[in-house]
Design a protein around this motif. Sequence first.
Motif, mmCIF file in Angstrom:
data_model
loop_
_atom_site.group_PDB
_atom_site.id
_atom_site.type_symbol
_atom_site.label_atom_id
_atom_site.label_comp_id
_atom_site.label_asym_id
_atom_site.label_seq_id
_atom_site.Cartn_x
_atom_site.Cartn_y
_atom_site.Cartn_z
ATOM 1 N N MET A 1 0.829 -1.179 0.000
ATOM 2 C CA MET A 1 0.000 0.000 0.000
ATOM 3 C C MET A 1 0.872 1.239 0.000
ATOM 4 N N SER A 2 0.378 2.235 -0.675
ATOM 5 C CA SER A 2 1.099 3.496 -0.689
ATOM 6 C C SER A 2 0.139 4.607 -0.311
ATOM 7 N N GLY A 3 0.643 5.792 -0.249
ATOM 8 C CA GLY A 3 -0.195 6.931 0.109
ATOM 9 C C GLY A 3 -0.122 7.234 1.591
ATOM 10 N N ARG A 4 -0.430 8.460 1.891
ATOM 11 C CA ARG A 4 -0.386 8.949 3.267
ATOM 12 C C ARG A 4 -1.613 8.463 4.029
ATOM 13 N N VAL A 5 -1.427 8.102 5.285
ATOM 14 C CA VAL A 5 -2.532 7.657 6.135
ATOM 15 C C VAL A 5 -3.365 8.878 6.521
ATOM 16 N N ILE A 6 -4.669 8.815 6.251
ATOM 17 C CA ILE A 6 -5.535 9.944 6.607
ATOM 18 C C ILE A 6 -6.379 9.649 7.849
ATOM 19 N N ARG A 7 -6.572 8.357 8.153
ATOM 20 C CA ARG A 7 -7.264 8.003 9.390
ATOM 21 C C ARG A 7 -7.088 6.514 9.677
ATOM 22 N N ILE A 8 -7.292 6.184 10.940
ATOM 23 C CA ILE A 8 -7.296 4.790 11.378
ATOM 24 C C ILE A 8 -8.613 4.590 12.095
ATOM 25 N N GLU A 9 -9.360 3.575 11.676
ATOM 26 C CA GLU A 9 -10.701 3.342 12.198
ATOM 27 C C GLU A 9 -10.782 1.994 12.900
ATOM 28 N N ARG A 10 -11.707 1.899 13.835
ATOM 29 C CA ARG A 10 -12.027 0.601 14.431
ATOM 30 C C ARG A 10 -13.057 -0.057 13.514
ATOM 31 N N LEU A 11 -12.860 -1.320 13.184
ATOM 32 C CA LEU A 11 -13.740 -2.003 12.240
ATOM 33 C C LEU A 11 -15.179 -2.114 12.734
ATOM 34 N N SER A 12 -15.365 -2.561 13.951
ATOM 35 C CA SER A 12 -16.717 -2.739 14.489
ATOM 36 C C SER A 12 -16.820 -2.033 15.835
ATOM 37 N N PRO A 13 -17.009 -0.708 15.796
ATOM 38 C CA PRO A 13 -17.070 0.009 17.073
ATOM 39 C C PRO A 13 -18.296 -0.389 17.879
ATOM 40 N N ARG A 14 -18.106 -0.500 19.195
ATOM 41 C CA ARG A 14 -19.231 -0.805 20.071
ATOM 42 C C ARG A 14 -20.208 0.357 20.042
ATOM 43 N N ASP A 15 -21.478 0.071 20.084
ATOM 44 C CA ASP A 15 -22.526 1.087 20.108
ATOM 45 C C ASP A 15 -22.447 2.033 18.907
ATOM 46 N N SER A 16 -21.786 1.620 17.837
ATOM 47 C CA SER A 16 -21.630 2.432 16.625
ATOM 48 C C SER A 16 -21.037 3.808 16.899
ATOM 49 N N VAL A 17 -20.268 3.933 17.971
ATOM 50 C CA VAL A 17 -19.627 5.194 18.313
ATOM 51 C C VAL A 17 -18.262 5.235 17.635
ATOM 52 N N ARG A 18 -18.022 6.295 16.902
ATOM 53 C CA ARG A 18 -16.750 6.434 16.186
ATOM 54 C C ARG A 18 -15.621 6.726 17.168
ATOM 55 N N LYS A 19 -14.555 5.966 17.045
ATOM 56 C CA LYS A 19 -13.377 6.155 17.895
ATOM 57 C C LYS A 19 -12.253 6.750 17.063
ATOM 58 N N GLU A 20 -11.438 7.555 17.728
ATOM 59 C CA GLU A 20 -10.282 8.182 17.103
ATOM 60 C C GLU A 20 -9.020 7.683 17.801
ATOM 61 N N PRO A 21 -7.905 7.633 17.097
ATOM 62 C CA PRO A 21 -6.652 7.322 17.790
ATOM 63 C C PRO A 21 -6.409 8.362 18.882
ATOM 64 N N GLU A 22 -5.990 7.895 20.045
ATOM 65 C CA GLU A 22 -5.754 8.814 21.153
ATOM 66 C C GLU A 22 -4.481 9.623 20.890
ATOM 67 N N TRP A 23 -4.596 10.944 21.010
ATOM 68 C CA TRP A 23 -3.447 11.834 20.868
ATOM 69 C C TRP A 23 -3.070 12.333 22.255
ATOM 70 N N THR A 24 -1.820 12.183 22.623
ATOM 71 C CA THR A 24 -1.324 12.674 23.901
ATOM 72 C C THR A 24 -0.242 13.719 23.621
ATOM 73 N N THR A 25 0.290 14.305 24.661
ATOM 74 C CA THR A 25 1.374 15.272 24.475
ATOM 75 C C THR A 25 2.620 14.613 23.888
ATOM 76 N N LYS A 26 2.733 13.293 24.015
ATOM 77 C CA LYS A 26 3.870 12.552 23.457
ATOM 78 C C LYS A 26 3.585 12.049 22.042
ATOM 79 N N GLY A 27 2.324 12.082 21.617
ATOM 80 C CA GLY A 27 1.940 11.591 20.301
ATOM 81 C C GLY A 27 0.882 10.507 20.411
ATOM 82 N N TYR A 28 0.697 9.750 19.328
ATOM 83 C CA TYR A 28 -0.248 8.632 19.331
ATOM 84 C C TYR A 28 0.341 7.508 20.169
#
Length: 92
Positions: A1-28
Amino acid sequence: MSGRVIRIERLSPRDSVRKEPEWTTKGYRLGDPAHGKFKHHAQNSVYVRTLDEAAELIGKGFSLWMVSKGKRASLIAPKCLRVVRDDEARVS
């Protein structure tokens, strides 16, 4: 695969709630599979600054901490994640 990563998703989120990668002061934050059942411990976390770096580690078996609004972050296994790249988004 090539190309820049634009998002990372959970395949089957519980309760259909969209989750995002956690960002901290140190990064992902990711869990290192070398620590087995202790990869969720803070001292075993690995941090990266970009989604591209996170996707590379996910491909090597690292789990990703993800969060949704009003919920605690949870560690998601790589088999439950989908990496979306900009070249894929254009085709869809």
